[in-house]
Design a protein around this motif. Structure first.
Motif, mmCIF file in Angstrom:
data_model
loop_
_atom_site.group_PDB
_atom_site.id
_atom_site.type_symbol
_atom_site.label_atom_id
_atom_site.label_comp_id
_atom_site.label_asym_id
_atom_site.label_seq_id
_atom_site.Cartn_x
_atom_site.Cartn_y
_atom_site.Cartn_z
ATOM 1 N N ARG A 1 -19.223 -16.641 -10.058
ATOM 2 C CA ARG A 1 -20.488 -16.548 -10.268
ATOM 3 C C ARG A 1 -21.177 -17.977 -9.654
ATOM 4 N N ARG A 2 -20.581 -18.953 -10.507
ATOM 5 C CA ARG A 2 -20.893 -20.563 -10.011
ATOM 6 C C ARG A 2 -20.801 -20.713 -8.581
ATOM 7 N N HIS A 3 -19.500 -19.970 -7.972
ATOM 8 C CA HIS A 3 -19.157 -20.419 -6.508
ATOM 9 C C HIS A 3 -20.320 -19.625 -5.698
ATOM 10 N N ARG A 4 -20.698 -18.276 -6.249
ATOM 11 C CA ARG A 4 -21.523 -17.785 -5.332
ATOM 12 C C ARG A 4 -22.940 -18.470 -5.274
ATOM 13 N N SER A 5 -23.337 -18.842 -6.576
ATOM 14 C CA SER A 5 -24.452 -19.592 -6.690
ATOM 15 C C SER A 5 -24.397 -20.740 -5.907
#
Length: 174
Positions: free
Chosen positions: A140-144
């Motif tokens: 999720r953090r990588h997508r953000s």
């Protein structure tokens, strides 16, 4: 050999050590993403300063302003930078924290009188659960990060076009 018998868990130490190493790798990736998100936020601050440089020159009756399209491009890029900063900022300081079990109090309270192999297996199970949860948080953090980076990149291109237009307009005044 019975699967529930701790004496049968010959690879317990190996598996435990491997999972601990994988969680260390996840933590390094987590820290790397945090640094990247902070870098984007810092870059956006610099871009805001560049956007402030878009203005007309002169005073009184000799004053002239930048063309509407230059101001529009600059405004769109600033709005995109704000969106990218929000995505990066929320992701970087969001409610998610990296999970690095076991908790010392839990170990003492729940496993003090247990067979050490059973304790290690329980800790291993906790580590495996944490690894899975961390993987979801990292994804999720990588997508953000990718969203913020793409938005900031597009905003940079648009702001670059506005700056070029401003320079051209002020260099070759009609």
């Amino acid at each position: 050999m019975q699967p529930d018998d701790p004496a049968a868990w010959l690879s317990l130490d190996y598996v435990h050590d491997q999972v601990v190493e994988l969680i260390k790798e996840q933590e390094a990736a987590w820290n790397d993403l945090n640094e990247r998100l902070r870098l984007i936020i810092g870059f956006i601050g610099i871009a805001f300063a560049a956007a402030l440089g878009l203005r007309g020159f002169g005073v009184g009756s000799t004053a002239y302003f930048v063309p509407f399209w230059v101001g529009l491009l600059a405004s769109v890029s600033v709005a995109m930078y704000v969106a990218a900063a929000l995505v990066a900022g929320i992701s970087a300081v969001g409610p998610a924290t990296f999970n690095r079990p076991p908790r010392p109090r839990t170990l003492r309270d729940e496993y003090l009188w247990e067979d050490p192999r059973r304790t290690k297996r329980a800790v291993l199970d906790t580590l495996i659960d944490a690894y899975a949860a961390n993987a979801r948080l990292l994804a999720r953090r990588h997508r953000s990060f990718l969203r913020a980076f793409a938005t900031a990149g597009a905003a940079t291109v648009i702001l670059g076009a506005a700056l070029i237009g401003n320079i051209a307009w002020n260099t070759f005044r009609p």
